[in-house]
Design a protein around this motif. Structure first.
Motif, PDB file in Angstrom:
ATOM      1  N   LEU A 185      34.807  37.017  14.211  1.00  0.00           N
ATOM      2  CA  LEU A 185      33.432  37.504  14.326  1.00  0.00           C
ATOM      3  C   LEU A 185      32.570  37.199  13.112  1.00  0.00           C
ATOM      4  O   LEU A 185      31.334  37.200  13.200  1.00  0.00           O
ATOM      5  CB  LEU A 185      33.442  39.016  14.591  1.00  0.00           C
ATOM      6  N   ILE A 186      33.185  36.948  11.971  1.00  0.00           N
ATOM      7  CA  ILE A 186      32.365  36.683  10.785  1.00  0.00           C
ATOM      8  C   ILE A 186      31.830  35.256  10.767  1.00  0.00           C
ATOM      9  O   ILE A 186      31.035  34.897   9.900  1.00  0.00           O
ATOM     10  CB  ILE A 186      33.166  36.961   9.489  1.00  0.00           C
ATOM     11  N   PHE A 187      32.259  34.434  11.740  1.00  0.00           N
ATOM     12  CA  PHE A 187      31.787  33.052  11.818  1.00  0.00           C
ATOM     13  C   PHE A 187      31.117  32.812  13.169  1.00  0.00           C
ATOM     14  O   PHE A 187      31.668  33.183  14.204  1.00  0.00           O
ATOM     15  CB  PHE A 187      32.947  32.062  11.650  1.00  0.00           C
ATOM     16  N   PRO A 188      29.934  32.203  13.155  1.00  0.00           N
ATOM     17  CA  PRO A 188      29.286  31.865  14.428  1.00  0.00           C
ATOM     18  C   PRO A 188      30.056  30.760  15.153  1.00  0.00           C
ATOM     19  O   PRO A 188      30.628  29.876  14.519  1.00  0.00           O
ATOM     20  CB  PRO A 188      27.885  31.408  14.017  1.00  0.00           C
ATOM     21  N   GLY A 189      30.053  30.846  16.485  1.00  0.00           N
ATOM     22  CA  GLY A 189      30.757  29.849  17.288  1.00  0.00           C
ATOM     23  C   GLY A 189      29.799  28.984  18.086  1.00  0.00           C
ATOM     24  O   GLY A 189      28.679  29.388  18.419  1.00  0.00           O
ATOM     25  N   LYS A 227      37.136  24.938  19.997  1.00  0.00           N
ATOM     26  CA  LYS A 227      35.850  25.611  19.804  1.00  0.00           C
ATOM     27  C   LYS A 227      35.194  25.107  18.529  1.00  0.00           C
ATOM     28  O   LYS A 227      35.865  24.853  17.514  1.00  0.00           O
ATOM     29  CB  LYS A 227      36.064  27.123  19.727  1.00  0.00           C
ATOM     30  N   GLU A 228      33.888  24.985  18.587  1.00  0.00           N
ATOM     31  CA  GLU A 228      33.111  24.645  17.395  1.00  0.00           C
ATOM     32  C   GLU A 228      32.855  25.928  16.600  1.00  0.00           C
ATOM     33  O   GLU A 228      32.349  26.915  17.139  1.00  0.00           O
ATOM     34  CB  GLU A 228      31.779  24.019  17.786  1.00  0.00           C
ATOM     35  N   VAL A 229      33.226  25.911  15.343  1.00  0.00           N
ATOM     36  CA  VAL A 229      33.057  27.083  14.489  1.00  0.00           C
ATOM     37  C   VAL A 229      32.368  26.645  13.202  1.00  0.00           C
ATOM     38  O   VAL A 229      32.746  25.649  12.581  1.00  0.00           O
ATOM     39  CB  VAL A 229      34.411  27.739  14.169  1.00  0.00           C
ATOM     40  N   ASP A 230      31.350  27.420  12.781  1.00  0.00           N
ATOM     41  CA  ASP A 230      30.622  27.136  11.550  1.00  0.00           C
ATOM     42  C   ASP A 230      31.368  27.762  10.377  1.00  0.00           C
ATOM     43  O   ASP A 230      31.402  28.977  10.212  1.00  0.00           O
ATOM     44  CB  ASP A 230      29.209  27.715  11.646  1.00  0.00           C
ATOM     45  N   HIS A 231      31.996  26.921   9.541  1.00  0.00           N
ATOM     46  CA  HIS A 231      32.745  27.407   8.377  1.00  0.00           C
ATOM     47  C   HIS A 231      31.807  27.476   7.169  1.00  0.00           C
ATOM     48  O   HIS A 231      31.894  26.669   6.254  1.00  0.00           O
ATOM     49  CB  HIS A 231      33.909  26.464   8.067  1.00  0.00           C
ATOM     50  N   ASP A 232      30.884  28.401   7.190  1.00  0.00           N
ATOM     51  CA  ASP A 232      29.942  28.607   6.083  1.00  0.00           C
ATOM     52  C   ASP A 232      29.208  27.317   5.722  1.00  0.00           C
ATOM     53  O   ASP A 232      28.396  26.835   6.489  1.00  0.00           O
ATOM     54  CB  ASP A 232      30.662  29.184   4.860  1.00  0.00           C
ATOM     55  N   LEU A 233      29.531  26.742   4.578  1.00  0.00           N
ATOM     56  CA  LEU A 233      28.789  25.574   4.097  1.00  0.00           C
ATOM     57  C   LEU A 233      29.146  24.307   4.863  1.00  0.00           C
ATOM     58  O   LEU A 233      28.423  23.314   4.790  1.00  0.00           O
ATOM     59  CB  LEU A 233      29.057  25.387   2.602  1.00  0.00           C
ATOM     60  N   LEU A 234      30.292  24.326   5.577  1.00  0.00           N
ATOM     61  CA  LEU A 234      30.697  23.136   6.322  1.00  0.00           C
ATOM     62  C   LEU A 234      29.940  23.063   7.639  1.00  0.00           C
ATOM     63  O   LEU A 234      29.407  24.046   8.140  1.00  0.00           O
ATOM     64  CB  LEU A 234      32.201  23.177   6.582  1.00  0.00           C
TER      65      LEU A 234
END
Length: 373
Positions: A185-189, A227-234
């Motif tokens: 949940l702490i990362f947008p998907g 799934k595509e996950v936004d790893h903060d700066l990546l």
């Protein structure tokens, strides 16, 4: 529960018409009728007591009563089953899950529940909630009741990864199920793609759930999601997870049983459609039907017995039964059972012949003894 008032008539009076009554603790529970059985459906503890029956000729000239028989209804020891809420075998760290021990005995004031994780006791009570789970909470969970009945193990997997594929704890034939590709949940998907046995079953979409629909044997397999996950700066990266879906049998093939054995002409006959449900689905609502020679003799209903009173020779035949879930999604039929109704008069005649032989043999022995003397 079925109580039968058994009596015997002499061969010369087999056609005597009789009536029967039943009592519990001296009070009548079924008044005089030609029915020599008394049935109680959905038996409860309060049905315990001293039972007796009474038989009389229809003209009331002769009446006899049985001795009392103490019948103690005991709470059935029901094997418990573990359920999860939410209904997923895998969760992320910091998420919560509640486990419930369904089932148990009806004896006394109710069961006492003990929870085990990997065979070590961890909790007492019907439900066990894990708040903010950690990876150390992964393991095999069971619950045990005060009757000693213990559940099958239920595996919980707590992950600290980026993506998990969530599937239900139990999957039975006839179920409708979804599987979910869930990111922490702490990362947008972003978008999601699903596979089964390494073949794409749905391409990239914004929907993180995949609806499998009604389950059958072909549903089983290894599922995977990307799934595509936004790893903060990546930028968006593709993370994946897989899960095995096994389909369990909800209904065993039913069997048909008959009482009494053997069935004689003019008996009252009861056929029972016996089935088994898994502990986790003991409350599944079912309906039953009965057939003779392939023709229906009792249509679908919640009654799992079929009764024939005053059986005649023409009731002989091949009997079977069928059971289905009330929503009609699952139906199974028993094998056929050949039932041959026996002629009561012939059986009596055979008994008379045996008696005549015994008398003749005794006469021969006596005569031989006299001659020797």
């Amino acid at each position: 529960m079925t109580l039968t008032c058994e009596t015997r008539l002499p061969p010369a009076r087999q056609n005597t018409q009789l009536r029967f009554a039943f009592y519990r603790d001296g009070r009548i529970v079924q008044d005089f009728s030609i029915n020599d059985i008394y049935e109680v459906y959905n038996v409860q503890l309060e049905h315990s007591g001293k039972y007796s029956c009474e038989v009389e000729t229809t003209d009331g000239r002769v009446r006899k009563r049985s001795a009392e028989r103490l019948l103690q209804i005991e709470g059935a020891a029901i094997r418990p089953a573990v359920t999860f809420s939410p209904d997923y075998k895998k969760i992320f760290t910091a998420e919560s899950i509640t486990m419930t021990c369904d089932g148990g005995s009806t004896v006394g004031g109710g069961p006492i529940y003990i929870w085990y994780k990997d065979y070590s006791p961890v909790h007492n009570g019907k439900s066990y909630t894990i708040q903010r789970a950690g990876t150390s909470d992964s393991g095999s969970y069971r619950c045990q009741t005060s009757t000693g009945e213990i559940s099958d193990p239920a595996g919980l997997d707590v992950s600290n990864g980026w993506v998990i594929l969530q599937t239900p704890l139990y999957v039975y034939e006839g179920d409708d199920i979804n599987i979910t590709c869930h990111q922490h949940l702490i990362f947008p998907g972003g978008q999601t793609r699903f596979y089964k046995d390494n073949r794409v079953i749905r391409g990239w979409t914004d929907n993180a759930e995949y609806y499998i629909g009604r389950v059958d044997g072909t549903t089983a397999g290894t599922y995977r999601c990307q799934k595509e996950v936004d790893h903060d700066l990546l930028q968006y990266l593709h993370d994946d997870d897989e899960a095995t879906v096994s389909v369990e049998e909800l209904l065993t093939t039913p069997t048909i049983t008959v009482t009494p054995q053997p069935v004689l002409q003019k008996d009252n006959m009861t056929l029972t459609c016996e089935k088994r449900l898994p502990p986790a689905r003991q409350n599944t609502q079912l309906r039953f039907a009965f057939y003779r020679e392939g023709w229906i003799v009792q249509n679908f209903s919640i009654n799992d017995i079929y009764e024939v009173y005053n059986v005649q020779l023409e009731h002989s035949g091949k009997y079977s039964c069928e059971v289905e879930t009330t929503d009609g999604r699952l139906r199974k039929r028993s094998g056929e059972r050949l039932l041959q109704i026996k002629d009561r008069i012939n059986n009596i005649g055979y008994t008379r012949q045996n008696v005549a032989r015994l008398i003749l043999f005794a006469c021969v022995l006596i005569t031989t003894g006299l001659l020797i003397f």
